[in-house]
Scaffold this active site. Structure first.
Site, PDB file in Angstrom:
ATOM      1  N   GLY A  12       0.774  -1.240   0.000  1.00 43.06           N
ATOM      2  CA  GLY A  12       0.000   0.000   0.000  1.00 43.06           C
ATOM      3  C   GLY A  12       0.804   1.287   0.000  1.00 43.06           C
ATOM      4  CB  THR A  13       4.193   2.367  -1.146  1.00 40.33           C
ATOM      5  OG1 THR A  13       4.186   1.886  -2.485  1.00 40.33           O
ATOM      6  CG2 THR A  13       4.964   1.420  -0.252  1.00 40.33           C
ATOM      7  CG  ASN A  14       1.300   3.376  -5.742  1.00 43.09           C
ATOM      8  OD1 ASN A  14       1.652   4.438  -6.267  1.00 43.09           O
ATOM      9  ND2 ASN A  14       1.903   2.228  -5.987  1.00 43.09           N
ATOM     10  CG  MET A  91      -1.368  -7.662  -6.928  1.00 45.10           C
ATOM     11  SD  MET A  91      -0.553  -6.736  -8.273  1.00 45.10           S
ATOM     12  CE  MET A  91       0.749  -5.913  -7.364  1.00 45.10           C
ATOM     13  CB  ILE A  93      -7.966  -9.100 -14.287  1.00 44.87           C
ATOM     14  CG1 ILE A  93      -6.478  -8.864 -14.554  1.00 44.87           C
ATOM     15  CG2 ILE A  93      -8.806  -8.607 -15.461  1.00 44.87           C
ATOM     16  CD1 ILE A  93      -5.933  -9.533 -15.789  1.00 44.87           C
ATOM     17  CG  LEU A  94     -11.714  -5.200 -10.899  1.00 43.64           C
ATOM     18  CD1 LEU A  94     -11.861  -3.689 -10.681  1.00 43.64           C
ATOM     19  CD2 LEU A  94     -12.471  -5.974  -9.824  1.00 43.64           C
ATOM     20  CG  ASN A 108      -4.071  -0.364 -12.806  1.00 45.02           C
ATOM     21  OD1 ASN A 108      -3.902  -0.672 -11.629  1.00 45.02           O
ATOM     22  ND2 ASN A 108      -3.398  -0.943 -13.796  1.00 45.02           N
ATOM     23  CG  HIS A 110       1.179  -1.488 -15.751  1.00 45.36           C
ATOM     24  ND1 HIS A 110       0.945  -2.768 -15.272  1.00 45.36           N
ATOM     25  CD2 HIS A 110       2.198  -1.606 -16.643  1.00 45.36           C
ATOM     26  CE1 HIS A 110       1.765  -3.614 -15.864  1.00 45.36           C
ATOM     27  NE2 HIS A 110       2.532  -2.931 -16.702  1.00 45.36           N
TER      28      HIS A 110
HETATM   29  C1  GAR Z   1       3.192  -0.951  -7.543  1.00 52.79           C
HETATM   30  O1  GAR Z   1       4.458  -0.895  -8.122  1.00 52.79           O
HETATM   31  C2  GAR Z   1       2.131  -0.949  -8.624  1.00 52.79           C
HETATM   32  O2  GAR Z   1       2.463  -0.182  -9.729  1.00 52.79           O
HETATM   33  C3  GAR Z   1       2.084  -2.412  -8.990  1.00 52.79           C
HETATM   34  O3  GAR Z   1       2.256  -3.102  -7.775  1.00 52.79           O
HETATM   35  C4  GAR Z   1       2.962  -2.294  -6.836  1.00 52.79           C
HETATM   36  C5  GAR Z   1       2.108  -2.168  -5.590  1.00 52.79           C
HETATM   37  O4  GAR Z   1       2.790  -1.497  -4.577  1.00 52.79           O
HETATM   38  N1  GAR Z   1       0.844  -2.723  -9.650  1.00 52.79           N
HETATM   39  C6  GAR Z   1       0.726  -3.653 -10.586  1.00 52.79           C
HETATM   40  O5  GAR Z   1       1.644  -4.341 -10.972  1.00 52.79           O
HETATM   41  C7  GAR Z   1      -0.688  -3.800 -11.162  1.00 52.79           C
HETATM   42  N2  GAR Z   1      -0.655  -4.458 -12.427  1.00 52.79           N
HETATM   43  P1  GAR Z   1       2.020  -0.861  -3.331  1.00 52.79           P
HETATM   44  O6  GAR Z   1       1.087  -1.930  -2.749  1.00 52.79           O
HETATM   45  O7  GAR Z   1       3.140  -0.533  -2.373  1.00 52.79           O
HETATM   46  O8  GAR Z   1       1.264   0.360  -3.786  1.00 52.79           O
END
Ligand code: GAR
Length: 207
Positions: A12-14, A91, A93-94, A108, A110
């Site tokens: 969940g850093t994003n 992670m 796909i909907l 999203n 990516h």
């Molecule tokens: C992030 O790098 C995001 O871009 C990627 O997973 C990581 C999640 O990090 N997403 C995908 O690959 C989706 N296809 P987070 O949980 O720390 O935000």
């Protein structure tokens, strides 16, 4: 004020970048009103609780396929009166039952420059492994709308970083997160909440 629902599956850093952006006023006209996780006990849920954001856990493994899982997600999104859905390291796909009802309302992040290193099977560290395997000299991240094809919706924002000779997937992932994802995802959410993203002929333009 738009209701923002964030879907997560991991650290969940994003999500944290979005919470920080909301707290510091970078995200205007929007509020994170619920975080939904596809996995139990992930740190993203902790981040939400630390900020008094309501959480829901809808476990992917309890559903036999992505259609029935997506229906459960759809029910939750309707109950939460979602105006914007953000997939922040989600992670799964909907199914189109969700993407059709919320067309141009799901964003999203990516971790590559779409149309490279994307689509089914490209997620998380795997994306960076593939980029390094190929030998690209720049990589980055893409913020895009979600449609019925994996990673194929209209691109809102993209940003790049250089790839260094001794990069590992972990190092490249971190550089892309810090320099691109954590900045551009909140920016795109803010633009959406201010109605500043226009769709013309299936492409997204910032007004
Ligand atoms: C992030 O790098 C995001 O871009 C990627 O997973 C990581 C999640 O990090 N997403 C995908 O690959 C989706 N296809 P987070 O949980 O720390 O935000």
């Amino acid at each position: 004020m738009k209701n923002i629902i964030v879907l997560v599956s991991g650290g969940g850093t994003n999500l944290q970048a979005l919470i920080d952006a909301e707290n510091s006023g970078i995200i205007k006209d929007g509020k994170i009103t619920c975080v939904i996780s596809s996995k139990p006990d992930v740190y993203a849920l902790e981040r939400a609780r630390n900020n008094d954001i309501p959480t829901r856990v809808i476990l992917r493994k309890e559903y036999s396929d992505s259609v029935t899982y997506s229906k459960a997600i759809l029910d939750a999104l309707r109950e939460e009166k979602a105006d914007l859905i953000v997939l922040a390291g989600f992670m799964t796909i909907l199914d189109e039952c969700v993407t059709k009802e919320y067309a141009y309302k799901i964003i999203n992040v990516h971790p590559a420059l779409i149309p490279s290193f994307c689509g089914e099977g490209y997620y998380g560290l795997k994306v960076h492994e593939k980029a390094l395997e190929y030998g690209v000299k720049v990589s980055g991240a893409t913020i895009h709308f979600v449609n019925e094809k994996a990673d194929a919706g209209a691109i809102i924002l993209q940003g790049t970083v250089n790839v260094e000779n001794d990069d590992t997937p972990e190092i490249l992932q971190r550089r892309i997160m810090e320099n691109v994802e954590w900045k551009l995802l909140p920016k795109a959410v803010s633009l959406f909440c201010q109605d500043r993203i226009e769709i013309i002929n299936g492409k997204a333009y910032v007004k």
